[in-house]
Design a protein around this motif. Structure first.
Motif, PDB file in Angstrom:
ATOM      1  N   ARG A 152      -1.553 -39.728 -10.570  1.00  0.00           N
ATOM      2  CA  ARG A 152      -0.697 -40.619 -11.360  1.00  0.00           C
ATOM      3  C   ARG A 152      -0.200 -41.809 -10.532  1.00  0.00           C
ATOM      4  O   ARG A 152      -0.186 -42.942 -11.008  1.00  0.00           O
ATOM      5  N   PHE A 208       6.665 -38.514 -11.528  1.00  0.00           N
ATOM      6  CA  PHE A 208       5.864 -39.751 -11.488  1.00  0.00           C
ATOM      7  C   PHE A 208       6.161 -40.649 -12.681  1.00  0.00           C
ATOM      8  O   PHE A 208       5.490 -41.649 -12.893  1.00  0.00           O
ATOM      9  N   THR A 209       7.152 -40.274 -13.496  1.00  0.00           N
ATOM     10  CA  THR A 209       7.593 -41.152 -14.584  1.00  0.00           C
ATOM     11  C   THR A 209       9.008 -41.638 -14.272  1.00  0.00           C
ATOM     12  O   THR A 209       9.792 -40.928 -13.638  1.00  0.00           O
ATOM     13  N   GLN A 219       4.999 -27.391 -14.347  1.00  0.00           N
ATOM     14  CA  GLN A 219       3.752 -28.014 -13.903  1.00  0.00           C
ATOM     15  C   GLN A 219       3.846 -29.537 -13.880  1.00  0.00           C
ATOM     16  O   GLN A 219       2.860 -30.224 -13.679  1.00  0.00           O
ATOM     17  N   ARG A 231      -1.547 -45.528 -11.573  1.00  0.00           N
ATOM     18  CA  ARG A 231      -0.573 -46.430 -12.203  1.00  0.00           C
ATOM     19  C   ARG A 231       0.090 -47.392 -11.230  1.00  0.00           C
ATOM     20  O   ARG A 231       0.581 -48.440 -11.631  1.00  0.00           O
ATOM     21  N   ARG A 288      -2.413 -26.993 -15.198  1.00  0.00           N
ATOM     22  CA  ARG A 288      -1.685 -27.965 -16.017  1.00  0.00           C
ATOM     23  C   ARG A 288      -2.341 -28.129 -17.390  1.00  0.00           C
ATOM     24  O   ARG A 288      -1.665 -28.142 -18.419  1.00  0.00           O
ATOM     25  N   ASN A 341      -1.756 -32.671  -6.682  1.00  0.00           N
ATOM     26  CA  ASN A 341      -2.929 -33.342  -7.259  1.00  0.00           C
ATOM     27  C   ASN A 341      -2.533 -34.282  -8.389  1.00  0.00           C
ATOM     28  O   ASN A 341      -3.035 -35.406  -8.484  1.00  0.00           O
ATOM     29  N   GLU A 342      -1.617 -33.826  -9.237  1.00  0.00           N
ATOM     30  CA  GLU A 342      -1.195 -34.646 -10.373  1.00  0.00           C
ATOM     31  C   GLU A 342      -0.411 -35.878  -9.907  1.00  0.00           C
ATOM     32  O   GLU A 342      -0.624 -36.979 -10.404  1.00  0.00           O
ATOM     33  N   ASP A 393       5.016 -34.370 -18.588  1.00  0.00           N
ATOM     34  CA  ASP A 393       6.111 -35.173 -19.122  1.00  0.00           C
ATOM     35  C   ASP A 393       6.204 -34.979 -20.639  1.00  0.00           C
ATOM     36  O   ASP A 393       5.339 -34.365 -21.272  1.00  0.00           O
TER      37      ASP A 393
END
Lengths: 345, 111
Positions: free
Chosen positions: A224, A162-163, B73, A228, B44, A219-220, B76
């Protein structure tokens, strides 16, 4: 970046690939066949054939560093309409319910839309493995989201992180921003929001590591991407990178090959081995040859049949075959398992 | 191989500690696995705490292991470095708070 084939790289020879992967003693891992035998799974046999995965060609607008297909703009191999017609005839005479279209970028095949329309007429579920950037790469592809919607296609797209820095490191400079634009276009017409327009993402680790827990990562990613970028999607599939083509090259060059293979072998999960995708899927190459999976296809390990070609597809004979395995198969049996539909346990 | 006090390969042998004391070793690994399950904290969040602690206690095995697990996980680089700064802040604070003890002692000793 050029494909390995264009570079005349030693790994563009599948025999070199197989000699590296087969030497389990040199790698320091048990033979994968022995691990299957321990769980009474060797020889590995198919279950029910549910999915026909069709590789429509190796041509792609991207050159991802981990690509097991070694796809790219310099690859010219694409499926002909004649081979697609053989696929359609196979569908007509079988009860295969799902057709999974992959590549390269399958949309770059000039007969892609024709093929999708014909499969759609047969009322089969269609998955397209869309790399997202193809949608914004050229005006002639801008209407792809509408085309996908018209045929209720399940879109499955790679987004390794996601970055932008982590995604671009794997898939190329600027890919993350283009992917966000494409995802917004898909969201705007209902993908990832309406119940019949499924938009799934694929997470491949961006290095010599195994994927983490699929639910936790999903979920993350959802949090994100929504916070964003206001982007929604349905499921995140975690897929383990298999040591084939460019990912194998990366492992060898970075000195991670043995440790990665050992990590895969140490994480061997017999439950995941029972549910490997090659048991319910057959993979069709761009030239019509048949394989137990897309990875075997890249290693030119044609499946066990008298005539392993879509023109001679024989469901009954294929249901009795022994699935071909080698040590790359540890990639599908590690941890929670890995398949084109994500974790298998 | 060059002989050092720490060898990367030893991390893979962690499970072997049960050979000398099975009951306690097994209990430790059961406990360890339970701690890292999803709970009130996510996996996480737990691994980022672990990464910070690994640096605070300066265990090279834990640093390798927690870095790898953080990447698995999906953490970053920025998150991972912030976790280490948290550890650094607490370690630094723990050093500096003892400065008060020093100051108290100075007050007692000097006119």
């Amino acid at each position: 970046m050029q494909s390995l084939l264009k570079q005349h790289h030693k790994l563009s020879n599948t025999e070199v690939h197989l000699s590296i992967l087969s030497d389990y003693a040199a790698i320091g891992i048990p033979d994968f066949k022995e691990k299957l035998a321990e769980a009474s799974l060797f020889p590995l046999k198919p279950t029910h054939l549910d999915i026909l995965q069709v590789n429509m060609g190796k041509m792609c607008n991207q050159v991802c560093k981990h690509c097991h297909v070694d796809a790219g703009p310099d690859r010219k191999e694409i499926m002909t309409r004649e081979t697609m017609e053989h696929c359609l005839r196979t569908l007509e005479k079988s009860d295969i319910q799902t057709v999974d279209l992959t590549g390269g970028a399958p949309e770059m095949n000039p007969d892609f839309r024709w093929f999708v329309e014909r499969i759609s007429e047969l009322n089969r579920q269609i998955i397209v493995r869309c790399n997202l950037t193809i949608i914004v790469s050229n005006p002639k592809y801008h209407d792809l989201p509408e085309f996908y919607k018209e045929h209720k296609i399940n879109i499955v797209s790679s987004l390794p992180h996601f970055t932008s820095n982590r995604t671009d490191a794997q898939r190329g400079e600027g890919v993350f921003d283009k992917s966000m634009r494409a995802l917004k276009m898909l969201n705007e017409i209902g993908y990832g929001r309406d119940s019949d327009l499924k938009l799934d993402l694929v997470y491949n680790p961006t290095g010599a590591i195994l994927p983490g827990d699929q639910v936790s990562l999903e979920n993350e990613f959802k949090r994100r991407l929504w916070d964003r970028h206001n982007i929604a999607f349905n499921n995140l599939f975690t897929i383990t990178n298999l040591p084939i083509n460019r990912f194998l090259d990366y492992l060898l060059v970075s000195g991670n090959f043995e440790s990665y293979m050992n990590e895969l072998a140490n994480a061997y999960n017999p439950v995941a081995a029972q549910g490997v995708m090659c048991r319910n899927t057959i993979s069709v190459g761009w030239d019509g040859f048949l394989y137990d999976c897309d990875f075997n296809q890249m290693l030119d390990m044609k499946l066990e049949a008298d005539k392993p070609h879509i023109a001679d597809f024989d469901t009954k004979q294929l249901s009795k075959r022994e699935i071909k395995v080698n040590n790359h198969c540890y990639g599908c049996t590690a941890g929670a398992g890995s398949s084109c539909g994500g974790a298998t346990t | 191989m060059k002989e050092t006090y720490y060898n990367r390969e030893d991390l893979g042998k962690f499970g072997e500690i049960t050979k000398f004391q099975k009951e306690l070793g097994d209990k430790f690994f059961d406990y360890y696995a339970s701690v890292f399950k999803e709970g009130a904290l996510t996996k996480r969040e737990k691994i980022l705490i672990a990464l910070g602690v690994a640096h605070a206690i300066q265990c090279p095995y834990c640093i390798d292991s927690c870095t790898s697990d953080s990447l698995k996980q999906g953490c970053d680089e920025e998150e991972m470095m912030e976790a280490i700064h948290v550890a650094g802040a607490i370690r630094g604070g723990a050093t500096l708070i003892h400065g008060v003890q020093m100051m108290n002692q100075v007050k007692d000793k000097l006119m």
